[in-house]
Design a protein around this motif. Structure first.
Motif: not given
Length: 332
Positions: A202-220
């Motif tokens: 969705a980000l790519t299709e709408r011209g927004l560059a994915p930012d790895p800093a905006l990935l947050f994991t929730a274990e479990g």
């Protein structure tokens, strides 16, 4: 020995009606069903399962194996499967696998040894290439994200499509810095990777560059882990105006975690989940979410079991559930 004919006489109905009630078939009124079951209790009648199995080759039971029955999604799925199975004259035996490969294999083995008429398995841990997964005429319907090729009938969630639509919805609401709170298993093929791919698409299709800093994991992927991820998100100092959560349960935790840090939803950050569990509509604010058609999935899985019982040699088929976006207060 009490017979079905004795039950019919005691309840004042035909033997066929007693059979329909005992086997859970539709077409019998609630009043008659109660009368027959009362006659069963009074008479002490017991179904001779072994004899019936020998005559028909079936037990009237299908298995349902899921990772955890106490998670809202799987509890809801089980309720729908039971409802749909009843309409086809089946009872359902439920087993928990813990999403562990050997327990999923055990569930298949148990369904054979206990003479279930078929098995619906939510496959998470097992490798599709596992040699213990012998395909054949026995009705097994796989649920989930794994790709079993043409070995088994498969009912899949619209993971990528649904998360893509959820992310696009946030963009349409004006969000440009959209974080994702997801599981920590970003390798292989699973619910986490598929939903993450939908977010990226969705980000790519709408011209927004994915930012790895905006990935947050929730274990479990629990309430606690969602809350912890939200704390880390705010504490990171990243500018964020939207959050996609991998599930509604995680989204609930995220909402609590944002509130802990004084971040308001939707005024400061818009939030959307996935699954449309019943609690989502009653949260404050109510949660926007992806709503896969759970009833459709259950009906299709039971239908596929029945179809293979009728034609064991039919080719395996794959189906993906439809979905809709439930737009509520958390993204308005």
């Amino acid at each position: 020995m009490v017979t079905m004919s004795d039950v019919a006489k005691l309840s004042g109905v035909s033997k066929m009606t007693v059979s329909n009630v005992i086997n859970g078939r539709a077409g019998v009124s609630d009043q008659v069903r109660r009368r027959v079951m009362e006659a069963v209790r009074q008479s002490g009648y017991r179904v001779n399962v072994s004899a019936r199995t020998l005559r028909s080759g079936r037990t009237g039971v299908i298995g349902l194996a899921v990772p955890e029955i106490d998670r809202p999604y799987f509890g809801r799925l089980a309720a729908h499967v039971i409802e749909q199975a009843r309409e086809h004259g089946f009872h359902v035996a439920i087993e928990q696998t813990g999403a562990v490969a050997h327990r999923e294999i055990d569930a298949i083995d148990h369904s054979y040894t206990l003479h279930f008429d078929g098995l619906i398995l939510s496959a998470v841990g097992v490798d599709p290439q596992d040699t213990r997964l012998a395909s054949g005429d026995y009705p097994i319907v796989m649920l989930g994200e794994q790709d079993f090729g043409a070995k088994f009938d498969h009912v899949a969630m619209p993971n990528e499509e649904g998360t893509k639509a959820a992310t696009a919805h946030l963009i349409d609401r004006g969000c440009r810095r959209i974080a994702i709170v997801t599981g920590n298993t970003l390798d292989g093929v699973n619910v986490v990777t598929r939903r993450y791919q939908g977010y990226l698409a969705a980000l790519t299709e709408r011209g927004l560059a994915p930012d790895p800093a905006l990935l947050f994991t929730a274990e479990g992927m629990s309430l606690d882990s969602g809350r912890d991820a939200a704390h880390r998100l705010v504490d990171s100092g990243q500018e964020v105006d939207g959050v996609v959560a991998v599930s509604d349960t995680v989204a609930q935790g995220v909402l609590r975690g944002l509130a802990d840090r004084g971040v308001r939803v939707p005024e400061d950050v818009r939030l959307i989940g996935y699954d449309d569990i019943s609690e989502s509509a009653y949260m404050v604010p109510s949660l926007s979410t992806v709503a896969p058609d759970h009833r459709w999935m259950a009906a299709k899985a039971v239908e596929l079991v029945t179809a293979r019982l009728q034609d064991p040699s039919r080719p395996a088929r794959e189906h993906t559930a439809p979905f809709e976006l439930m737009i509520r207060e958390s993204t308005r």
